[in-house]
Design an enzyme around this catalytic site. Structure first.
Site, short mmCIF file in Angstrom:
data_model
loop_
_atom_site.label_atom_id
_atom_site.label_comp_id
_atom_site.label_asym_id
_atom_site.label_seq_id
_atom_site.Cartn_x
_atom_site.Cartn_y
_atom_site.Cartn_z
N HIS A 377 1.33 -1.42 0.33
CA HIS A 377 0.00 -0.63 0.05
C HIS A 377 0.82 1.18 -0.22
O HIS A 377 0.41 2.42 -0.23
CB HIS A 377 -1.14 -0.07 1.00
CG HIS A 377 -1.67 0.47 0.97
ND1 HIS A 377 -2.56 1.69 0.15
CD2 HIS A 377 -3.72 0.39 1.19
CE1 HIS A 377 -3.80 2.02 -0.20
NE2 HIS A 377 -4.53 1.49 0.77
N ARG A 378 2.17 1.18 0.08
CA ARG A 378 2.84 2.29 -0.06
C ARG A 378 3.30 2.94 -1.47
O ARG A 378 3.50 3.50 -1.71
CB ARG A 378 4.21 1.72 0.73
CG ARG A 378 4.84 1.94 2.04
CD ARG A 378 6.04 0.96 2.92
NE ARG A 378 6.05 -0.18 1.66
CZ ARG A 378 7.70 -0.52 1.98
NH1 ARG A 378 8.26 -0.11 2.74
NH2 ARG A 378 7.77 -1.60 1.05
#
Length: 407
Positions: A377-378
């Site tokens: 999700h980064r």
């Protein structure tokens, strides 16, 4: 005196764990004879003798992890031995190896046959050693003669039963059973280290979806009838590569140190494979440049080599995206852990026949597969992940589109 050092047996290797010596001090060894088994972060490898001679010293204990360049043992070379007292003549150290090797009763010397080893994975050998079992005493259930963990446990159980006596029919004294133990090292330990690093470094998000496999299953059956056998995973990998080209953010690596996301131009697909030694990830290199048939052949060959413990280091390196095909095992869903430092991993689960509504609003029986897509999700967001799996599903549900994307 010649020093046998831990050398780089794989790209980027910096250290290894000594898991088993195949010789002891005083043994006479020949050139290329296996000396020691070493566990790297990807595989178990055998280091062989660079010369003939006598093992004079073992310097590193089993279980120790050492850096590349460390001396593991020393060998007094054949030339040095011949200047002093000569060892037992080679004629007495060599016997003919055939399908059923036997030693004659009048053979006085102690003979070792380093290459006459029972087929077994390194992890299976560990279990046997930890339980003081000679692998030659174990009967293999597999027709190939390969010993597995199940064979070892079955042998242990038979041994236990054979030494038990029939107890008196008196009330038994309740006692705490002694638990079994499995050594936590080797490939199992390396998997744990990598999974822990991945889970505690990457903020995982898992997106679930369903794919209608009906048209692909039918097309595969048509090909099979025409004499062309191609596995379903080969089609799935080709569809993934096409989807990754449309969404390169998932064929990427986050370089936090230099504050950048590196979009890879190669499409090397890792294939998570279950083996006796643990989870191994062989790699289909340049999958974008290969036909579905070629991908099928690569996956088949790599899987067989992984199970047999015969993969070469380069066959497990440089993956950019990993696939886990757990459907054949009966899996219906999971939250997979990303193969660090990659950005995403997709798992294919069980394909089931079930009622579905077709484009004519009719209820028919179709083949539906669940997938779980884990991503960093980064690097990417949920909307992009949904778009990616939608693109993938469209290629599988309408396989003629897949044909249009061929290179």
């Amino acid at each position: 005196m010649l020093e046998v050092k831990l050398h780089d047996i794989g790209e980027g290797m910096t250290e290894g764990e000594v898991i088993h010596y195949l010789v002891k001090v005083g043994d006479t060894v020949t050139t290329d004879q296996p000396l020691v088994e070493v566990q790297t972060d990807k595989m178990v490898a055998e280091l062989t003798s660079p010369c003939a001679g006598i093992v004079k010293e073992i310097r590193i204990e089993v279980g120790e992890t050492v850096e590349v360049g460390t001396s593991l043992l020393s060998i007094e070379t054949k030339e040095v031995v011949e200047e002093g007292q000569k060892p037992q003549s080679e004629s007495k150290q060599t016997i003919e190896v055939n399908a059923n090797p036997t030693l004659k009763s009048n053979e006085n010397s102690s003979v070792s046959i380093p290459f006459q080893r029972v087929l077994a994975a390194p992890y299976t050998r560990k279990i046997a050693r930890d339980n003081n079992i000679n692998l030659e005493d174990v009967r293999a259930a597999d027709p190939s003669g390969r010993i597995t963990e199940e064979d070892i446990f079955r042998f242990l159980e038979g041994k236990k039963i054979s030494i038990e006596t029939i107890a008196d029919k008196k009330p038994a004294v309740v006692s705490e059973a002694v638990p079994d133990e499995i050594p936590f090292r080797g490939i199992r330990k390396k998997i744990a280290e990598k999974m822990t690093k991945s889970l505690f470094t990457i903020p995982h998000v898992t997106h679930f979806d369903e794919v209608n496999m009906t048209n692909l299953v039918n097309m595969r059956e048509q090909l099979k009838t025409a004499g062309e056998t191609v596995s379903i995973p080969a089609f799935l990998i080709k569809a993934l590569v096409i989807s990754l080209k449309d969404f390169p953010i998932f064929n990427a690596e986050l370089d936090e140190e230099n504050a950048r996301i590196v979009l890879k131009k190669n499409y090397h697909i890792g294939i998570a494979t279950n083996t006796d030694s643990g989870l191994i990830v062989p790699v289909v290199h340049d999958a974008d440049k290969k036909s579905i048939k070629e991908i099928h052949e690569d996956v088949k060959a790599l899987t067989a080599k992984a199970i047999a413990g015969q993969l070469q280091p380069f066959e497990m390196q440089n993956s950019t995206f990993t696939v886990s095909n757990v459907g054949p095992l009966g899996s219906t869903g999971a939250t997979p852990i990303i193969n660090y430092p990659e950005t995403a991993l997709i798992a294919f689960h069980k394909t089931k026949k079930q009622p579905i509504v077709n484009e004519h609003d009719e209820i028919v029986i179709g083949h539906m597969m669940t997938l779980s897509f884990a991503f960093d999700h980064r690097v990417a967001d949920g909307a992009t992940a949904v778009a990616f799996t939608n693109r993938f599903a469209s290629l599988i549900e309408q396989p003629h589109k897949l044909m249009m994307e061929m290179v």
